[in-house]
Write a protein that holds these residues in place. Structure first.
Motif, PDB file in Angstrom:
ATOM      1  N   PHE A 177       4.037  -3.122  -1.602  1.00  0.00           N
ATOM      2  CA  PHE A 177       3.737  -4.088  -2.637  1.00  0.00           C
ATOM      3  C   PHE A 177       4.238  -5.442  -2.171  1.00  0.00           C
ATOM      4  CE2 PHE A 177       2.500  -1.481  -6.347  1.00  0.00           C
ATOM      5  CZ  PHE A 177       2.746  -0.223  -5.824  1.00  0.00           C
ATOM      6  N   ARG A 178       3.801  -6.502  -2.842  1.00  0.00           N
ATOM      7  CA  ARG A 178       4.306  -7.828  -2.506  1.00  0.00           C
ATOM      8  C   ARG A 178       4.418  -8.677  -3.759  1.00  0.00           C
ATOM      9  NH1 ARG A 178      -0.914 -10.251   0.853  1.00  0.00           N
ATOM     10  NH2 ARG A 178      -2.321 -10.543  -0.939  1.00  0.00           N
ATOM     11  N   GLN A 179       5.314  -9.651  -3.673  1.00  0.00           N
ATOM     12  CA  GLN A 179       5.531 -10.555  -4.801  1.00  0.00           C
ATOM     13  C   GLN A 179       5.692 -11.967  -4.297  1.00  0.00           C
ATOM     14  OE1 GLN A 179       8.754  -9.407  -7.411  1.00  0.00           O
ATOM     15  NE2 GLN A 179       7.929 -10.625  -9.094  1.00  0.00           N
ATOM     16  N   ALA A 180       4.770 -12.822  -4.691  1.00  0.00           N
ATOM     17  CA  ALA A 180       4.835 -14.233  -4.353  1.00  0.00           C
ATOM     18  C   ALA A 180       5.605 -14.968  -5.454  1.00  0.00           C
ATOM     19  CB  ALA A 180       3.430 -14.802  -4.218  1.00  0.00           C
ATOM     20  N   PRO A 181       6.158 -16.138  -5.146  1.00  0.00           N
ATOM     21  CA  PRO A 181       6.918 -16.883  -6.156  1.00  0.00           C
ATOM     22  C   PRO A 181       6.101 -17.146  -7.413  1.00  0.00           C
ATOM     23  CG  PRO A 181       7.251 -17.819  -3.983  1.00  0.00           C
ATOM     24  CD  PRO A 181       6.183 -16.789  -3.835  1.00  0.00           C
ATOM     25  N   GLY A 182       6.672 -16.810  -8.553  1.00  0.00           N
ATOM     26  CA  GLY A 182       6.004 -17.055  -9.822  1.00  0.00           C
ATOM     27  C   GLY A 182       4.911 -16.080 -10.180  1.00  0.00           C
ATOM     28  N   LYS A 183       4.748 -15.033  -9.368  1.00  0.00           N
ATOM     29  CA  LYS A 183       3.681 -14.065  -9.623  1.00  0.00           C
ATOM     30  C   LYS A 183       4.256 -12.660  -9.812  1.00  0.00           C
ATOM     31  CE  LYS A 183      -0.038 -16.511  -7.264  1.00  0.00           C
ATOM     32  NZ  LYS A 183      -1.167 -16.391  -6.289  1.00  0.00           N
ATOM     33  N   GLU A 184       3.416 -11.793 -10.372  1.00  0.00           N
ATOM     34  CA  GLU A 184       3.811 -10.402 -10.548  1.00  0.00           C
ATOM     35  C   GLU A 184       3.784  -9.680  -9.197  1.00  0.00           C
ATOM     36  OE1 GLU A 184       4.705 -10.559 -14.399  1.00  0.00           O
ATOM     37  OE2 GLU A 184       4.512  -8.593 -13.442  1.00  0.00           O
ATOM     38  N   ARG A 185       4.564  -8.609  -9.117  1.00  0.00           N
ATOM     39  CA  ARG A 185       4.511  -7.778  -7.922  1.00  0.00           C
ATOM     40  C   ARG A 185       3.182  -7.034  -7.916  1.00  0.00           C
ATOM     41  NH1 ARG A 185       9.776  -4.320  -6.406  1.00  0.00           N
ATOM     42  NH2 ARG A 185      10.598  -6.390  -6.929  1.00  0.00           N
ATOM     43  N   GLU A 186       2.473  -7.081  -6.775  1.00  0.00           N
ATOM     44  CA  GLU A 186       1.146  -6.505  -6.716  1.00  0.00           C
ATOM     45  C   GLU A 186       1.031  -5.464  -5.606  1.00  0.00           C
ATOM     46  OE1 GLU A 186      -1.772  -9.492  -5.799  1.00  0.00           O
ATOM     47  OE2 GLU A 186      -0.959  -9.876  -3.806  1.00  0.00           O
ATOM     48  N   PHE A 187       0.112  -4.546  -5.838  1.00  0.00           N
ATOM     49  CA  PHE A 187      -0.164  -3.487  -4.876  1.00  0.00           C
ATOM     50  C   PHE A 187      -0.816  -4.059  -3.627  1.00  0.00           C
ATOM     51  CE2 PHE A 187      -1.386   0.569  -3.292  1.00  0.00           C
ATOM     52  CZ  PHE A 187      -2.707   0.469  -2.865  1.00  0.00           C
ATOM     53  N   VAL A 188      -0.387  -3.566  -2.462  1.00  0.00           N
ATOM     54  CA  VAL A 188      -0.987  -3.973  -1.194  1.00  0.00           C
ATOM     55  C   VAL A 188      -1.695  -2.786  -0.541  1.00  0.00           C
ATOM     56  CG1 VAL A 188      -0.536  -4.828   1.132  1.00  0.00           C
ATOM     57  CG2 VAL A 188       0.711  -5.793  -0.822  1.00  0.00           C
ATOM     58  N   ALA A 189      -0.946  -1.699  -0.346  1.00  0.00           N
ATOM     59  CA  ALA A 189      -1.514  -0.538   0.339  1.00  0.00           C
ATOM     60  C   ALA A 189      -0.678   0.697   0.028  1.00  0.00           C
ATOM     61  CB  ALA A 189      -1.561  -0.775   1.845  1.00  0.00           C
ATOM     62  N   ALA A 190      -1.328   1.856   0.169  1.00  0.00           N
ATOM     63  CA  ALA A 190      -0.632   3.126  -0.041  1.00  0.00           C
ATOM     64  C   ALA A 190      -1.140   4.146   0.960  1.00  0.00           C
ATOM     65  CB  ALA A 190      -0.839   3.633  -1.466  1.00  0.00           C
ATOM     66  N   ILE A 191      -0.319   5.152   1.205  1.00  0.00           N
ATOM     67  CA  ILE A 191      -0.674   6.188   2.156  1.00  0.00           C
ATOM     68  C   ILE A 191      -0.196   7.534   1.631  1.00  0.00           C
ATOM     69  CG2 ILE A 191       1.445   5.874   3.516  1.00  0.00           C
ATOM     70  CD1 ILE A 191      -0.345   6.320   6.041  1.00  0.00           C
ATOM     71  N   SER A 192      -1.018   8.550   1.857  1.00  0.00           N
ATOM     72  CA  SER A 192      -0.672   9.885   1.384  1.00  0.00           C
ATOM     73  C   SER A 192       0.460  10.478   2.235  1.00  0.00           C
ATOM     74  CB  SER A 192      -1.897  10.792   1.438  1.00  0.00           C
ATOM     75  OG  SER A 192      -2.367  10.927   2.774  1.00  0.00           O
ATOM     76  N   ARG A 193       0.999  11.561   1.769  1.00  0.00           N
ATOM     77  CA  ARG A 193       2.147  12.146   2.448  1.00  0.00           C
ATOM     78  C   ARG A 193       1.860  12.536   3.888  1.00  0.00           C
ATOM     79  NH1 ARG A 193       4.476  16.695  -1.469  1.00  0.00           N
ATOM     80  NH2 ARG A 193       2.252  17.123  -1.694  1.00  0.00           N
ATOM     81  N   SER A 194       0.681  13.042   4.141  1.00  0.00           N
ATOM     82  CA  SER A 194       0.329  13.436   5.504  1.00  0.00           C
ATOM     83  C   SER A 194      -0.122  12.253   6.350  1.00  0.00           C
ATOM     84  CB  SER A 194      -0.796  14.465   5.475  1.00  0.00           C
ATOM     85  OG  SER A 194      -2.000  13.871   5.022  1.00  0.00           O
ATOM     86  N   GLY A 195      -0.466  11.158   5.685  1.00  0.00           N
ATOM     87  CA  GLY A 195      -1.031  10.005   6.378  1.00  0.00           C
ATOM     88  C   GLY A 195      -2.537  10.077   6.501  1.00  0.00           C
ATOM     89  N   GLY A 196      -3.127  11.126   5.973  1.00  0.00           N
ATOM     90  CA  GLY A 196      -4.560  11.304   6.122  1.00  0.00           C
ATOM     91  C   GLY A 196      -5.414  10.435   5.227  1.00  0.00           C
ATOM     92  N   SER A 197      -4.808   9.907   4.152  1.00  0.00           N
ATOM     93  CA  SER A 197      -5.555   9.040   3.231  1.00  0.00           C
ATOM     94  C   SER A 197      -4.813   7.722   3.060  1.00  0.00           C
ATOM     95  CB  SER A 197      -5.712   9.722   1.868  1.00  0.00           C
ATOM     96  OG  SER A 197      -6.457  10.911   1.979  1.00  0.00           O
TER      97      SER A 197
END
Length: 124
Positions: A37-57
């Motif tokens: 996730f990331r948070q810029a000044p004055g903004k909400e924390r936003e989703f960037v990327a996610a990965i499954s436990r195996s890394g397959g998705s």
């Protein structure tokens, strides 16, 4: 006790690249769904990327799709975020997050464990 630690942030010029790393301890690393996730000044924390436990998705926000790549090496207990073609709007504190029990999570509230964040600054 679960510890999540990011590293690899810094200052980079527009169009440049950075690679962030994240480790999570406490349980077997492959048992964690992981995300960035990331948070810029004055903004909400936003989703960037996610990965499954195996890394397959893998999953990306529209704003980074095609430029960022999330991956993980369960043997090294490490997750990565390769960031290419960086833009000034990518400037933010980047947070690594871990969740035990899910295969993958896309929502901020689903993650139980967070790192302290690492600053990424893209200069124009």
């Amino acid at each position: 006790q679960v510890h999540v630690v990011e590293s690899g942030g810094g200052l980079v010029q527009v169009g440049g690249s950075l690679r962030l790393s994240c480790t999570a301890s406490g349980r077997t690393f492959s048992s964690y769904a992981m995300g960035w996730f990331r948070q810029a000044p004055g903004k909400e924390r936003e989703f960037v990327a996610a990965i499954s436990r195996s890394g397959g998705s893998t999953y990306y926000s529209d704003s980074v799709k095609g430029r960022f790549t999330i991956s993980r090496d369960n043997a090294k207990n490490t997750m990565y975020l390769q960031m290419n073609s960086l833009k000034p709007e990518d400037t933010a504190v980047y947070y690594c997050a871990a969740d035990f029990g899910s295969d993958y999570d896309l929502m901020r509230y689903e993650y139980d464990y967070w790192g302290q964040g690492t600053q990424v600054t893209v200069s124009s």
